[in-house]
Design an enzyme around this catalytic site. Structure first.
Site, PDB file in Angstrom:
ATOM      1  NE  ARG A   1      -0.299  12.722   6.156  1.00  0.00           N
ATOM      2  CZ  ARG A   1      -0.528  11.428   6.435  1.00  0.00           C
ATOM      3  NH1 ARG A   1       0.039  10.859   7.471  1.00  0.00           N
ATOM      4  NH2 ARG A   1      -1.349  10.741   5.680  1.00  0.00           N
TER       5      ARG A   1
ATOM      6  NE  ARG B   1      -6.414   8.408   4.719  1.00  0.00           N
ATOM      7  CZ  ARG B   1      -5.540   9.393   4.966  1.00  0.00           C
ATOM      8  NH1 ARG B   1      -5.817  10.637   4.633  1.00  0.00           N
ATOM      9  NH2 ARG B   1      -4.414   9.129   5.560  1.00  0.00           N
TER      10      ARG B   1
ATOM     11  NE  ARG C   1      -1.277  10.073   1.815  1.00  0.00           N
ATOM     12  CZ  ARG C   1      -1.240   9.174   2.775  1.00  0.00           C
ATOM     13  NH1 ARG C   1      -0.095   8.926   3.388  1.00  0.00           N
ATOM     14  NH2 ARG C   1      -2.315   8.524   3.136  1.00  0.00           N
TER      15      ARG C   1
ATOM     16  CE  LYS D   1      -0.434   3.489  10.064  1.00  0.00           C
ATOM     17  NZ  LYS D   1      -1.490   4.527  10.217  1.00  0.00           N
TER      18      LYS D   1
ATOM     19  NE  ARG E   1      -5.112   0.980   6.232  1.00  0.00           N
ATOM     20  CZ  ARG E   1      -4.144   1.907   6.158  1.00  0.00           C
ATOM     21  NH1 ARG E   1      -2.893   1.569   6.071  1.00  0.00           N
ATOM     22  NH2 ARG E   1      -4.468   3.164   6.157  1.00  0.00           N
TER      23      ARG E   1
HETATM   24  P1  ADP Z   1      -2.844   6.284   6.450  1.00  0.00           P
HETATM   25  O1  ADP Z   1      -2.397   5.246   7.453  1.00  0.00           O
HETATM   26  O2  ADP Z   1      -2.498   7.670   6.883  1.00  0.00           O
HETATM   27  O3  ADP Z   1      -4.274   6.123   6.015  1.00  0.00           O
HETATM   28  P2  ADP Z   1      -1.481   4.928   4.254  1.00  0.00           P
HETATM   29  O4  ADP Z   1      -0.479   5.548   3.345  1.00  0.00           O
HETATM   30  O5  ADP Z   1      -1.061   3.815   5.136  1.00  0.00           O
HETATM   31  O6  ADP Z   1      -2.050   6.154   5.097  1.00  0.00           O
HETATM   32  O7  ADP Z   1      -2.732   4.397   3.387  1.00  0.00           O
HETATM   33  C1  ADP Z   1      -3.327   5.163   2.364  1.00  0.00           C
HETATM   34  C2  ADP Z   1      -4.383   4.333   1.625  1.00  0.00           C
HETATM   35  O8  ADP Z   1      -3.756   3.192   1.012  1.00  0.00           O
HETATM   36  C3  ADP Z   1      -5.494   3.732   2.476  1.00  0.00           C
HETATM   37  O9  ADP Z   1      -6.534   4.657   2.694  1.00  0.00           O
HETATM   38  C4  ADP Z   1      -5.935   2.554   1.579  1.00  0.00           C
HETATM   39  O10 ADP Z   1      -6.712   3.011   0.490  1.00  0.00           O
HETATM   40  C5  ADP Z   1      -4.617   2.058   1.020  1.00  0.00           C
HETATM   41  N1  ADP Z   1      -3.996   1.005   1.868  1.00  0.00           N
HETATM   42  C6  ADP Z   1      -2.800   1.107   2.528  1.00  0.00           C
HETATM   43  N2  ADP Z   1      -2.536  -0.018   3.216  1.00  0.00           N
HETATM   44  C7  ADP Z   1      -3.575  -0.863   2.979  1.00  0.00           C
HETATM   45  C8  ADP Z   1      -3.903  -2.171   3.422  1.00  0.00           C
HETATM   46  N3  ADP Z   1      -3.095  -2.858   4.252  1.00  0.00           N
HETATM   47  N4  ADP Z   1      -5.059  -2.734   2.990  1.00  0.00           N
HETATM   48  C9  ADP Z   1      -5.891  -2.073   2.157  1.00  0.00           C
HETATM   49  N5  ADP Z   1      -5.656  -0.821   1.719  1.00  0.00           N
HETATM   50  C10 ADP Z   1      -4.510  -0.210   2.120  1.00  0.00           C
END
Ligand code: ADP
Length: 232
Positions: free
Chosen positions: A137, A181, A170, A23, A99
């Protein structure tokens, strides 16, 4: 977005897919190739709070490190504030939001009230590939560019091609946080696909593996052009 011309909707791309589906990479490429508007990554926004060590950051750090979602209330508020900024007036790209069903419903109400037209690009990638990608990554902490040790390594190992900064892994790109996740995605996020379909949000399905990121972005731009959603 308040200065919208009457009758003109603000397009909002929801980049949808599992962790590791690409993404963030696609958001950057789509802005270069065919879309306007800021890339809004909730993960990046939340990590900024953790780095700043502010109250929000301290509150969410534990959950994020464990690979769990943070509260809907917080994320909904951060996104609502962000998408009301003037740079979102002609469109924006959401990465990592919504999400959960609650987040999707809140966004839908906001969109209906504010003349926003959300549409989804779903990046489809096999589970095994996701795990391999996430564990290999690396990211530049300054400009955000993402690298993959197997498919897209930096020219000099460990260093960002663009600004020479030392790359980082990360915190949540480590086993078993990766598994957690992916589990959260299956439980809480994947059901949104059915929700989008039910409420009639336009959806574009894209194979997010088996081609270079650049070719995947071109494929997305092509599909969006056919539907009149690209700007160049
Ligand atoms: P990825 O899609 O690779 O998991 P992100 O950077 O989008 O990575 O998200 C990392 C973390 O940030 C998630 O595991 C969660 O803890 C938090 N997070 C991100 N977006 C949301 C969301 N929309 N709602 C709740 N938690 C979120």
């Amino acid at each position: 977005m308040d200065a919208q011309e009457p009758g003109r909707l603000t397009p909002a791309l929801i980049l949808f897919g599992a962790p590791g589906s690409g993404k963030g990479t696609q958001a950057r490429l789509l802005r270069q190739q065919c879309l306007n508007g800021p890339h809004i990554s909730t993960g990046d926004m939340l990590r900024q709070h953790i780095e700043a060590r502010d109250l929000i950051g301290l509150d969410i750090e534990g959950r994020m490190r464990a690979g769990r979602l943070v509260s809907d209330e917080l994320v909904n508020r951060l996104v609502e504030e962000r998408i009301q900024q003037p740079d979102c007036r002609d469109g924006f790209i959401l990465d990592g939001y919504p999400r959960t069903l609650n987040q999707a419903a809140v966004l839908r109400d906001f969109a209906a009230a504010r003349g926003v037209d959300p549409y989804v690009v779903h990046l489809i990638v096999d589970y095994d590939k996701l795990v391999a990608r996430l564990s290999g990554r690396r990211q530049c902490p300054v400009c955000g560019t993402l690298y993959s040790l197997s498919t897209n390594p930096p020219k000099v190992p460990g260093v960002c091609d663009l600004d020479g900064t030392a790359l980082v892994t990360r915190e949540d790109d480590r086993e078993p946080v990766i598994r957690e996740r992916l589990e959260q995605y299956e439980l809480q996020t994947r059901p949104l696909l059915e929700y989008f379909q039910r409420v009639g949000v336009a959806m574009f399905e894209i194979q997010g593996a088996g081609a270079t990121p650049d070719a995947i972005a071109k494929c997305i731009c092509g599909k969006l052009a056919v539907s009149g959603r690209t700007v160049r």
